[in-house]
Write an enzyme that holds these catalytic residues in place. Structure first.
Site, PDB file in Angstrom:
ATOM      1  N   LYS A  36      18.059  -8.935  40.762  1.00  0.00           N
ATOM      2  CA  LYS A  36      16.936  -9.865  40.948  1.00  0.00           C
ATOM      3  C   LYS A  36      17.249 -11.214  40.304  1.00  0.00           C
ATOM      4  CE  LYS A  36      14.861  -7.821  36.858  1.00  0.00           C
ATOM      5  NZ  LYS A  36      13.932  -6.798  36.351  1.00  0.00           N
ATOM      6  N   TYR A 250      18.394 -38.738  21.081  1.00  0.00           N
ATOM      7  CA  TYR A 250      16.945 -38.957  21.054  1.00  0.00           C
ATOM      8  C   TYR A 250      16.361 -38.577  19.692  1.00  0.00           C
ATOM      9  CZ  TYR A 250      16.529 -39.575  26.148  1.00  0.00           C
ATOM     10  OH  TYR A 250      16.611 -40.034  27.426  1.00  0.00           O
TER      11      TYR A 250
HETATM   12  C1  LIG Z   1      14.668  -6.043  35.493  1.00  0.00           C
HETATM   13  C2  LIG Z   1      14.479  -4.575  35.588  1.00  0.00           C
HETATM   14  C3  LIG Z   1      15.525  -3.702  35.250  1.00  0.00           C
HETATM   15  C4  LIG Z   1      16.785  -4.174  34.566  1.00  0.00           C
HETATM   16  O1  LIG Z   1      16.474  -4.443  33.209  1.00  0.00           O
HETATM   17  P1  LIG Z   1      17.553  -4.963  32.139  1.00  0.00           P
HETATM   18  O2  LIG Z   1      16.795  -4.976  30.858  1.00  0.00           O
HETATM   19  O3  LIG Z   1      17.945  -6.323  32.580  1.00  0.00           O
HETATM   20  O4  LIG Z   1      18.685  -4.021  32.149  1.00  0.00           O
HETATM   21  C5  LIG Z   1      15.354  -2.353  35.495  1.00  0.00           C
HETATM   22  N1  LIG Z   1      14.194  -1.879  36.028  1.00  0.00           N
HETATM   23  C6  LIG Z   1      13.146  -2.690  36.342  1.00  0.00           C
HETATM   24  C7  LIG Z   1      11.911  -2.113  36.897  1.00  0.00           C
HETATM   25  C8  LIG Z   1      13.248  -4.064  36.108  1.00  0.00           C
HETATM   26  O5  LIG Z   1      12.205  -4.858  36.388  1.00  0.00           O
END
Ligand SMILES: *Cc1c(COP(=O)(O)O)cnc(C)c1O
Length: 349
Positions: A36, A250
């Protein structure tokens, strides 16, 4: 595009080695991958191609828009692709275009919607075991909400896996394990990256690492098994000597105590190099450390070049240890990765 003044070096070997390490740590469970948020900022298609090549066969995205970005790759490889945020009305056209992709249903309304358009086909289902984010409650399952639903994978998500001693881990594991045999699910899946390190009791049939694939270390148990995947490099646009008593950047937050060589580099917070790294980040020329001095600007930052004679046109690379950078900035490893900007020239090796 080869003239861009900053680059993101991405290592295929490191990505694949991390997935293999997590697969090994997952024991008998299959090891999937959360891709994702554009593969946590690294580029979802590039990440998916490499993970499929390594043998990963279970991919997770957040939305149907993300699914449309990688579905051709996943389906051509015979891999499963699941959409964690379920199925909204607005997603039905995407579902029709991508009949091989499964929603992870998490509400009663989504189950009704699914039955209406895909009755008999297998979906995935998210169960809430205490995080109170997405998921169907255990009481609703006991009341029959999943009766007659064909389920491929039933999953839940750990709230505190990055705190190995938190009591909620065992409570969620036990609540999830109690669902064994209570649904039609072919597989059960609980662990994210940090959850894999909690041990075999958390692995069930399928693990879902994200962060650790991309070089993040969310739990001490993964240190040593995971290597950095992404390294920022940027070009020096100007070298100057800042006279003792003068300031840089800055708000004049950094003042030279002695005459100091300073390199101005083409990288800033608009690239995802966080402003919280002002006076705290570090770059390197070879092994010589070049501390970030003064405020990080939108497109520029300044380095103390005392340790190495970098000149205009030279390239420096930035600290790629996400644990360090998160500690220095107070910004989570997740945000550091997913905030990587679109201006980098991306080089996969
Ligand atoms: C994002 C997510 C993962 C992966 O989590 P990490 O902490 O990045 O390993 C797994 N399961 C779900 C439902 C998620 O939303």
């Amino acid at each position: 595009m080869s003239h861009r003044p900053n680059r993101l070096y991405l290592s295929s070997d490191a990505l694949v080695a991390n997935w293999r390490a997590l697969a090994r740590l997952s024991g008998t469970a299959a090891c999937g991958a959360a891709v994702k948020a554009d593969g946590y900022g690294l580029g979802a298609r590039a990440v998916v191609e490499r993970l499929l090549g390594a043998g990963c066969r279970d991919l997770f995205v957040a939305s149907w828009a993300e699914a449309e970005g990688v579905a051709d790759l996943a389906l051509a490889a015979g891999a499963s692709l699941a959409v964690l945020h379920g199925l909204r009305d607005a997603d039905l056209p995407a579902l029709a275009r991508l009949p091989g992709v499964r929603p992870v249903l998490s509400t009663a309304a989504q189950l009704v919607r699914w039955r209406g358009v895909a009755a008999g086909r297998a979906c995935d289902v998210m169960i809430d075991t205490g995080m109170n984010r997405l998921g169907i409650g255990r009481a609703e399952i006991a009341a029959g909400m999943l009766d007659g639903v064909a389920i491929d994978t039933v999953m839940s998500h750990l709230a505190c896996a990055d705190e190995p001693d938190h009591a909620m881990n065992e409570a969620q594991r036990a609540a999830f394990a109690a669902l064994t045999g209570r649904t039609s699910a072919r597989r059960m899946s609980l662990a994210n990256s940090a959850g894999i390190a909690l041990g075999a009791g958390y692995h069930f049939d399928l693990t879902r690492p994200g962060l650790a694939l991309y070089g993040g270390v969310p739990a001490p148990g993964l240190a040593g098994a995971i290597c950095p995947v992404a390294t920022i490099a940027a070009e020096v646009l100007q070298r100057r000597v800042v006279r003792a008593g003068d300031t840089v950047g800055y708000n004049a937050t950094w003042r030279a105590e002695v005459d100091t060589p300073v390199a101005i580099v083409n990288l800033g917070y608009a690239d995802g190099y966080r402003r919280a790294l002002s006076d705290r980040g570090c770059a390197f020329a070879g092994d010589a450390p070049l501390p970030v001095i003064g405020r990080v600007s939108m497109d520029l930052l300044a380095l103390d070049a005392t340790a190495a004679a970098v000149r205009e046109g030279d390239w420096v690379r930035f600290d790629d240890d996400l644990v360090h950078v998160a500690a220095a900035s107070g910004v989570s490893q997740y945000e550091l990765l997913t905030g990587l900007g679109q201006r980098f020239e991306r080089h996969w090796s």
